[in-house]
Design an enzyme around this catalytic site. Structure first.
Site, PDB file in Angstrom:
ATOM      1  N   CYS A 137       0.798  -1.233   0.000  1.00 52.66           N
ATOM      2  CA  CYS A 137       0.000   0.000   0.000  1.00 52.66           C
ATOM      3  C   CYS A 137       0.826   1.276   0.000  1.00 52.66           C
ATOM      4  O   CYS A 137       0.713   2.078  -0.928  1.00 52.66           O
ATOM      5  CB  CYS A 137      -0.953  -0.013   1.185  1.00 52.66           C
ATOM      6  SG  CYS A 137      -2.247  -1.252   0.987  1.00 52.66           S
ATOM      7  N   ARG A 151       5.217  -8.141  -0.462  1.00 52.15           N
ATOM      8  CA  ARG A 151       5.234  -7.128  -1.519  1.00 52.15           C
ATOM      9  C   ARG A 151       5.989  -5.887  -1.029  1.00 52.15           C
ATOM     10  O   ARG A 151       5.711  -5.385   0.047  1.00 52.15           O
ATOM     11  CB  ARG A 151       3.799  -6.779  -1.941  1.00 52.15           C
ATOM     12  CG  ARG A 151       3.137  -7.919  -2.692  1.00 52.15           C
ATOM     13  CD  ARG A 151       1.709  -7.610  -3.058  1.00 52.15           C
ATOM     14  NE  ARG A 151       0.814  -7.727  -1.923  1.00 52.15           N
ATOM     15  CZ  ARG A 151      -0.515  -7.583  -2.005  1.00 52.15           C
ATOM     16  NH1 ARG A 151      -1.081  -7.298  -3.159  1.00 52.15           N
ATOM     17  NH2 ARG A 151      -1.271  -7.721  -0.935  1.00 52.15           N
TER      18      ARG A 151
HETATM   19  N1  LIG Z   1      -3.783  -5.225   1.507  1.00 55.34           N
HETATM   20  C1  LIG Z   1      -4.129  -4.229   2.308  1.00 55.34           C
HETATM   21  O1  LIG Z   1      -3.689  -4.141   3.459  1.00 55.34           O
HETATM   22  C2  LIG Z   1      -5.059  -3.172   1.845  1.00 55.34           C
HETATM   23  C3  LIG Z   1      -5.581  -2.249   2.778  1.00 55.34           C
HETATM   24  C4  LIG Z   1      -6.460  -1.264   2.321  1.00 55.34           C
HETATM   25  C5  LIG Z   1      -6.744  -1.169   0.988  1.00 55.34           C
HETATM   26  N2  LIG Z   1      -6.198  -2.063   0.105  1.00 55.34           N
HETATM   27  C6  LIG Z   1      -6.521  -1.927  -1.314  1.00 55.34           C
HETATM   28  O2  LIG Z   1      -7.368  -3.006  -1.679  1.00 55.34           O
HETATM   29  C7  LIG Z   1      -7.110  -3.385  -3.043  1.00 55.34           C
HETATM   30  C8  LIG Z   1      -6.779  -4.867  -3.089  1.00 55.34           C
HETATM   31  O3  LIG Z   1      -5.583  -5.078  -2.335  1.00 55.34           O
HETATM   32  P1  LIG Z   1      -5.075  -6.543  -1.985  1.00 55.34           P
HETATM   33  O4  LIG Z   1      -3.856  -6.394  -1.145  1.00 55.34           O
HETATM   34  O5  LIG Z   1      -6.198  -7.367  -1.494  1.00 55.34           O
HETATM   35  O6  LIG Z   1      -4.660  -7.025  -3.457  1.00 55.34           O
HETATM   36  P2  LIG Z   1      -4.490  -8.519  -3.994  1.00 55.34           P
HETATM   37  O7  LIG Z   1      -3.710  -8.368  -5.243  1.00 55.34           O
HETATM   38  O8  LIG Z   1      -3.982  -9.384  -2.887  1.00 55.34           O
HETATM   39  O9  LIG Z   1      -5.978  -8.996  -4.305  1.00 55.34           O
HETATM   40  C9  LIG Z   1      -6.706  -8.539  -5.410  1.00 55.34           C
HETATM   41  C10 LIG Z   1      -7.598  -9.665  -5.896  1.00 55.34           C
HETATM   42  O10 LIG Z   1      -8.390  -9.193  -6.994  1.00 55.34           O
HETATM   43  C11 LIG Z   1      -8.583 -10.279  -7.876  1.00 55.34           C
HETATM   44  N3  LIG Z   1      -9.012  -9.780  -9.211  1.00 55.34           N
HETATM   45  C12 LIG Z   1      -8.284  -9.102 -10.129  1.00 55.34           C
HETATM   46  N4  LIG Z   1      -9.034  -8.837 -11.223  1.00 55.34           N
HETATM   47  C13 LIG Z   1     -10.265  -9.358 -10.993  1.00 55.34           C
HETATM   48  C14 LIG Z   1     -11.467  -9.413 -11.743  1.00 55.34           C
HETATM   49  N5  LIG Z   1     -11.551  -8.860 -12.955  1.00 55.34           N
HETATM   50  N6  LIG Z   1     -12.528 -10.036 -11.205  1.00 55.34           N
HETATM   51  C15 LIG Z   1     -12.455 -10.572  -9.962  1.00 55.34           C
HETATM   52  N7  LIG Z   1     -11.336 -10.553  -9.203  1.00 55.34           N
HETATM   53  C16 LIG Z   1     -10.261  -9.960  -9.712  1.00 55.34           C
HETATM   54  C17 LIG Z   1      -7.220 -10.939  -7.886  1.00 55.34           C
HETATM   55  O11 LIG Z   1      -7.326 -12.259  -8.360  1.00 55.34           O
HETATM   56  C18 LIG Z   1      -6.831 -10.869  -6.420  1.00 55.34           C
HETATM   57  O12 LIG Z   1      -7.270 -12.010  -5.728  1.00 55.34           O
HETATM   58  C19 LIG Z   1      -5.985  -2.486  -3.525  1.00 55.34           C
HETATM   59  O13 LIG Z   1      -6.538  -1.376  -4.186  1.00 55.34           O
HETATM   60  C20 LIG Z   1      -5.337  -2.033  -2.227  1.00 55.34           C
HETATM   61  O14 LIG Z   1      -4.674  -0.800  -2.364  1.00 55.34           O
HETATM   62  C21 LIG Z   1      -5.387  -3.065   0.514  1.00 55.34           C
END
Ligand SMILES: NC(=O)c1ccc[n+]([C@@H]2O[C@H](COP(=O)([O-])OP(=O)(O)OC[C@H]3O[C@@H](n4cnc5c(N)ncnc54)[C@H](O)[C@@H]3O)[C@@H](O)[C@H]2O)c1
Length: 424
Positions: free
Chosen positions: A236, A303
């Site tokens: 993030c 990451r």
């Molecule tokens: N990880 C954190 O701590 C955190 C905290 C707050 C906000 N966020 C935000 O949340 C979002 C996701 O983060 P994350 O860490 O979970 O990412 P991640 O990459 O671990 O997960 C994203 C998921 O989306 C899925 N995906 C991609 N394209 C898709 C589609 N077309 N249809 C359905 N699923 C699809 C992927 O397969 C993956 O499982 C980001 O924008 C991030 O900035 C993350």
């Protein structure tokens, strides 16, 4: 579970096939639901801007499946005006504007404490253009904002309660999008700020831990995110600082401060590498124990982990590294180059065996409670270089270690060698 996250396995076991179902059939999911949360990745693109292609792809799929009124919720962290783009994509696919609303509902949870953070949030932010869609989100969060959840049998304890339930703030979608980016950028700024102060503290024999306590006691500043160390990482902060800077640039705003936040963070890793170098003089052929691979404790997420960057540099410099992490070893094996100079150990003492120095790279609790006598017996030379300031220099010194940390004077043992019998 595909990720390491406290409480998640138990919650999934409790709710699976009752109140949660999984499908790869997006259309059937969309048809059955009133609100659709988009939580796909928004990684950093080449220019620093967020890559929104996953958001666009999923919105196009939703467009083909929409029937009846839906609230489409941006849960992913996205740049300001993404709500507008989602709306446009839906229009382009011929979706009737009356049949949907787009709401921004940024997520503030931290990996490692994600479940508690979600159930006991500091705030829930809802960016909505009208009351109809805001009300859908209000209903979704009602168990937390009304407090009923906290009275429920099996509720996970945390800071919120029936008397002090979660707060929900309704804003415009643009404000909600900026709240998320600005919050992450501000937290990253706090970390870079204390790291810059740490570098100064070292030059004048001051102690950054005392300084952070002294600053943090000021209620306007607060103690959190004032931990000096190797620098921030994770999925993030680096990408969100870059994306927020890019957004400002696009709107003609010179937000140079964010560049500095990023630069200080990058420099922090170089500074730590140089600490290793100056403690060991040369690296070729040295055996190093790397404690920690995850970008922070309590997660298996690697990451943008500073630990991974550092291990790559140490290997390039000719060192042999034995790494140990309580949760992130499998993921690390997939990204660290296979090498006869890189090994993985099953516990921290095995990693430290015959090491010329032990490096603490992640703030796992396990690394803050090491049996120092056992560690001293395991290593070749009792040198600990701590990128997370998990120990008091005096304690390490009294336990016979040369101890180098961040923002504090290094303590060198006059006699570093162990009795010969111990080495053998
Ligand atoms: N990880 C954190 O701590 C955190 C905290 C707050 C906000 N966020 C935000 O949340 C979002 C996701 O983060 P994350 O860490 O979970 O990412 P991640 O990459 O671990 O997960 C994203 C998921 O989306 C899925 N995906 C991609 N394209 C898709 C589609 N077309 N249809 C359905 N699923 C699809 C992927 O397969 C993956 O499982 C980001 O924008 C991030 O900035 C993350």
């Amino acid at each position: 579970m595909p990720i390491f996250e406290d409480h998640l396995p138990a919650l999934l076991a409790r709710h699976r096939d009752r109140s949660i179902a999984f499908t790869t059939d997006l259309a059937s999911g969309v048809t059955r639901c009133e609100a659709i949360f988009i939580a796909v990745g928004t990684p950093q693109g080449d220019t620093g801007a967020a890559d929104l292609s996953y958001v666009e792809a999923v919105v196009s799929e939703i467009a083909r499946a929409i029937s009846g009124y839906k609230v489409i919720v941006e849960k992913s962290t996205v740049p300001v005006y993404t709500n507008e783009w989602i709306r446009r994509v839906l229009h382009r696919h011929g979706v009737d504007p009356a049949s949907f609303d787009v709401v921004s509902n940024p997520e503030f949870l931290r990996e490692g404490t994600a479940i508690i953070d979600f159930l006991h949030p500091d705030r829930i932010v809802v960016g909505a253009a009208n009351e109809r869609s805001a009300d859908v989100l209000r209903r979704i969060y009602e168990p937390l904002t009304g407090g009923a959840y906290y009275n429920q049998p099996g509720a996970l304890p945390g800071p919120c309660s029936v008397e002090h339930p979660a707060k929900l703030l309704v804003t415009s979608a643009q404000s909600a999008e900026i709240i998320k980016h600005a919050s992450n950028a501000f937290l990253a700024l706090k970390i870079s700020f204390i790291n810059a102060v740490a570098n100064l503290a070292e030059t004048v024999d001051a102690d950054i831990e005392d300084i952070a306590i002294g600053m943090g006691l000021d209620s306007r500043i607060g103690p959190r995110f004032l931990r000096a160390g190797l620098g921030y990482g994770g999925s993030c902060f680096p990408k969100d600082v870059a994306a927020f800077h890019w957004v400002a640039q696009q709107r003609g705003v010179n937000f140079q401060l964010l560049q500095e936040v990023r630069k200080i963070n990058e420099t922090q890793k170089d500074i730590f590498f140089n600490k290793v170098l100056s403690a060991l003089w040369t690296l070729r052929g040295k055996r190093l124990a790397a404690l920690g691979l995850a970008f922070k404790g309590d997660t298996d997420d690697i990451r943008e982990s500073p630990a991974i960057d550092l291990i790559k540099r140490l290997l390039e410099a000719g060192a042999t590294v034995t790494a140990y992490d309580p949760a992130a070893m499998e993921r690390s094996k997939a990204v660290l180059p296979p090498s006869d100079k890189l090994h993985y150990a099953s516990d921290l003492y095995a990693a430290a065996k015959d090491a010329d120095a032990v490096l603490i790279l992640t703030d796992w609790k396990e690394f803050a409670t090491i049996d120092l006598v056992r560690l001293n017996q395991a290593v070749r030379f009792p040198i600990v270089i701590d990128g997370r300031n998990l120990y008091k220099p005096q304690d390490m010194f009294e336990n016979g270690f040369t101890y180098v940390s961040v923002g504090r004077t290094a303590s060198y043992q006059a006699q570093q060698g162990k009795p010969r019998s111990a080495v053998l």
